[in-house]
Enzyme design. Structure first.
Site, PDB file in Angstrom:
ATOM      1  N   GLU A 381     -40.621  15.940  -8.773  1.00 43.87           N
ATOM      2  CA  GLU A 381     -40.483  15.277  -7.472  1.00 43.87           C
ATOM      3  C   GLU A 381     -39.031  15.138  -7.012  1.00 43.87           C
ATOM      4  OE1 GLU A 381     -42.647  11.586  -7.656  1.00 43.87           O
ATOM      5  OE2 GLU A 381     -44.555  12.560  -7.248  1.00 43.87           O
ATOM      6  N   GLU A 453     -50.390  16.816  -9.139  1.00 40.04           N
ATOM      7  CA  GLU A 453     -50.780  15.402  -9.234  1.00 40.04           C
ATOM      8  C   GLU A 453     -51.615  15.032  -8.012  1.00 40.04           C
ATOM      9  OE1 GLU A 453     -47.667  12.521  -9.765  1.00 40.04           O
ATOM     10  OE2 GLU A 453     -46.520  13.807 -11.133  1.00 40.04           O
TER      11      GLU A 453
END
Length: 799
Positions: A381, A453
């Site tokens: 991320e 995710e």
């Protein structure tokens, strides 16, 4: 022949390292075994500063006489997070990564000595300028020497590294080998390799004077079984080097799975067959001891993923994990997405150099595992950093050109240097689309796309939350899985996450726990976990119902949505032994899942038809109206239902008093005999599983253990005992929170407190072996709670 000697036992430990520690012979130092955590922590409500320290480990090891003149290497598989190693009081090496192994050549340090002094300064402070540190992190990072430590002893000429990979072309299957030989001889060497019952011999020129020599060759291995998700066949490959006089110099044994793994534009393919990746993310942490768990617990997590949850993949978020875990994935046919350490933050140039080094170390250390199908070469991320990510991508391909790279991002249309666009997809909020199509996310639609995710922090759910929240988490997972299954050009997905985990103050529910898992920290199942089991079609049939069928648990006593989870051929639902309805997989609204959750829509069956004297159409519409009222309540009936009620009153002769009587008789669960709901899972025409929901009459404490046999081998062994309190029919009592106590007999002890309170009617305890018994012994764990008889769990313990 290289010989591996584990040295995990009898280390001395201090929480405060100083230079004096190197010569300190104080008896006050703690005696510990590896895996070890610098600080045991509570289950929750503790500060992450507890494990942040500069600690010290040391060990004196007696050198066997036959080690003299040999090559001796010392390996640490995992030290969190900066390790400075001292040999005989002198600094020998520094390793700045808590998730990769490192090896030190100590051959010269043992020459003429009968013992070696090993000391390790371990810095577990999160102020270190290395991945994953530098900013906030959504997981605890712990500290300590938490993976195996061992010596390897061989001749001066030895095989340092061996890289095996498959080359499958049509019907021909080749085994390719890259062999790195250290200290090669001037004379030619003979390489012999044994695999699949065949022997292969190669003679190579000598290369004396160089530090190392790289040898490459490929050979047709004939007919072999391919490594697959359902049949993960592994072959032992024995590689030997001889001198020209046929004297054996060294042996290197590795397992290999022959397979062809490919990410294509339209998805993932294994051995030419398209496979939808269906996995979860896993942290390597455990209650109380953080990362410090031996092989048995690492392997058990893989077993849970494959055997209990029915998954085909796992992502090692957010760092490389134990070889024991990955080896078990090899054995089970569990696909692995492994990534470099990090979480959102990118540091300075020195930090980036370490991240690039981590990429190299990760790939070289783990590339022989057939289960690994993808390398993650971005910091999880993080923002785009073109120069940095070009380097991590290039280094991964340099050391493993057989596997693609990916990089986990939360940015749509991000800069893409990897082979697969991997993306954390958090668009779903419960009442909207489950995922975005590939074209709306990726920056290159001609490259594969994988969701890394979803869910997780979007709906944190505890085992002790109300029934509606527990159901909603399951529904959200189902919504997303169904949406992903619909998109044929999405390779698959990894849900967030396998189990709840301890986290920093910036995250979680205020008690230092992220309740993002489909299991709790003791690996007890939440309802959402059954969404994944729904997709299994193996021999083990399961059946779960989302509700206790107690109307008082729901707002205004309205049932709301109730779901059946099962991979059976069908499920029959009864009320007071009267069949209401038989549900089939195609009754699920999740049309893209083979066994999606099935919403119960009939609490009446044929009772109105048989018990009331109305016209057939009135009975039919009455049933519809009553079932809808049971679900949402009269005050929340949709317009369509009110129109139906008006029709019944105007044309069917129904009065309000009739409606109340009928509702009370066929739906209402108060004022009369208790309702008993029974569900039967049918497989091949037979009842193979039952679930009965009725008022609780008695409760029972039960325990299930990860193993019955504890084996002290490389170090101590550990077993997980999962605990639950159930009613007379085996249903978990989700609001039972009384304490349970643990007592042990024999060579075992409890990790953590000996009294804990159950959460959501469940809990757990880890027990570890004490010492190494000379012969097999029995050990016993007694679990006691109020209101219910205690239970005993037996183990055998042997070295």
């Amino acid at each position: 022949m290289s010989n591996r000697i584990y040295i995990n036992n009898d280390w001395l430990f201090t929480e405060k390292f100083t230079k004096n520690f190197l010569s300190d012979d104080s008896k006050d130092l703690a005696k510990v075994s590896i895996p070890h955590t610098v600080k045991e922590t509570p289950y929750n409500y503790f500060d992450e500063s507890a494990y942040q320290m500069v600690s010290g480990y040391k060990k004196r090891f007696k050198i066997p006489k036959n080690w003299q003149g040999k090559s001796v290497r010392l390996t640490f598989e995992g030290v969190a997070h900066e390790a400075t190693v001292y040999i005989n009081g002198k600094e020998k090496a520094v390793h700045k990564c808590g998730y990769t192994a490192f090896t030190i050549d100590v051959s010269s340090d043992i020459e003429g000595k009968d013992a070696i002094e090993i000391a390790v300064k371990v810095d577990s402070r999160e102020t270190l300028n290395q991945p994953p540190f530098g900013f906030v992190i959504d997981y605890m990072t712990y500290g300590g020497i938490y993976r195996d430590v061992y010596f390897e002893v061989s001749e001066k000429t030895y095989i340092e590294r061996l890289f095996l990979y498959s080359d499958i072309k049509d019907s021909s299957i080749f085994l390719c080998s890259h062999i790195r030989i250290m200290n090669p001889q001037r004379k030619p060497l003979i390489i012999k390799q044994k695999v699949n019952g065949k022997n292969y011999t190669h003679e190579v020129d000598g290369n004396g004077g160089l530090e190392s020599q790289l040898i490459e060759f490929r050979q047709d291995v004939g007919k072999v079984k391919l490594w697959d998700i359902e049949s993960p066949k592994l072959y032992e490959v024995v590689t030997e080097i001889y001198d020209t006089k046929e004297k054996l110099i060294d042996t290197f044994t590795e397992t290999h799975g022959f397979r062809k793994s490919e990410f294509r534009v339209d998805g993932y393919y294994l051995n030419g067959k398209k496979v939808k990746i269906r996995g979860l993310n896993r942290h390597q942490s455990y209650p109380y001891v953080g990362y410090a768990m031996p092989a048995s617990m690492q392997r058990f997590d893989a077993d849970i993923l494959k055997k209990e949850l029915g998954l085909n993949a796992v992502r090692t978020s957010h760092y490389p994990q134990s070889h024991d875990f990955i080896r078990r994935c090899d054995e089970l046919g569990l696909l692995v997405f492994m990534e470099i350490p990090g979480w959102q933050h990118i540091g300075d140039d020195d930090w980036k150099k370490l991240a690039i080094e981590n990429t190299k170390d990760m790939v070289r250390e783990f590339r022989n595992h057939p289960s690994i199908i993808l390398w993650g070469v971005r910091i999880n991320e993080s923002q785009d950093d073109d120069e940095f990510y070009k380097k991590t991508n290039e280094i991964a391909h340099r050391y493993d050109f057989t596997r693609p790279t990916g990089g986990v991002r939360f940015i749509k249309k991000s800069h893409l240097f990897e082979d697969v666009y991997t993306y954390n997809e958090f668009v779903h909020e419960g009442n909207n689309r489950g995922c975005d199509p590939k074209k709306n996310v990726t920056s290159d639609v001609n490259k594969p796309y994988l969701i890394s995710e979803y869910c997780g922090h979007m709906y944190p759910t505890k085992t002790f939350d109300n029934e509606g929240m527990r159901r909603e988490l399951a529904v959200r997972h189902a919504n997303i899985l169904d949406a992903i299954a619909k998109e044929e050009d999405i390779a698959g997905s990894f849900g967030w996450c396998m189990f709840d985990y301890n986290t920093h103050k910036d995250f979680g529910s205020g008690d230092r726990i992220c309740y993002h898992g489909v299991m709790d920290m003791f690996r007890n199942r939440k309802l959402a976990s059954y969404v994944y089991s729904d997709e299994t079609t193996g021999k083990d049939v399961f059946l779960e119902v989302s509700s206790a069928m107690d109307i008082g648990e729901h707002p205004a006593s309205n049932r709301g949505d109730t779901y059946i989870f099962s991979n059976a051929d069908s499920v029959r639902m009864y009320k007071n032994d009267k069949l209401l309805k038989e549900y089939f997989p195609w009754d699920s609204s999740y049309v893209h899942l083979s066994h999606g959750p099935i919403k119960i829509n009939d609490y009446i069956g044929s009772s109105i038809e048989e018990g009331e004297d109305y016209k057939p159409w009135v009975k039919r519409d009455l049933k519809k109206l009553m079932n809808k009222t049971a679900e949402v309540g009269m005050g929340n009936l949709p317009l369509k239902s009110w129109i139906l009620a008006g029709k019944l009153m105007l044309f069917g002769g129904l009065k309000m008093s009739d409606a109340v009587r009928i509702y009370t008789k066929y739906i209402g669960d108060w004022g009369g005999s208790a309702r008993v709901y029974k569900f039967e899972a049918i497989k091949n025409g037979k009842v193979v599983k039952k679930v009965i929901k009725e008022p609780v009459k008695t409760i029972k404490l039960s325990a299930s253990q990860s193993t019955t046999a504890l084996k002290v081998t490389r170090s101590y062994d550990v077993a997980l005992v999962r605990i639950q309190v159930t009613d007379q029919n085996g249903n978990v009592c989700p609001f039972f929170t009384e304490p349970v106590t643990f007592e042990t007999r024999g060579p075992i002890e409890v990790i953590g407190p000996k009294t804990v309170s159950l959460q959501g009617g469940r809990g757990g305890v880890f027990v570890k072996t004490v010492g190494a018994p000379k012969e097999k012994e029995m050990a016993l764990l007694r679990v006691s709670a109020v209101k219910t008889p205690s239970v005993e769990v037996a183990f055998t313990v042997e070295a």
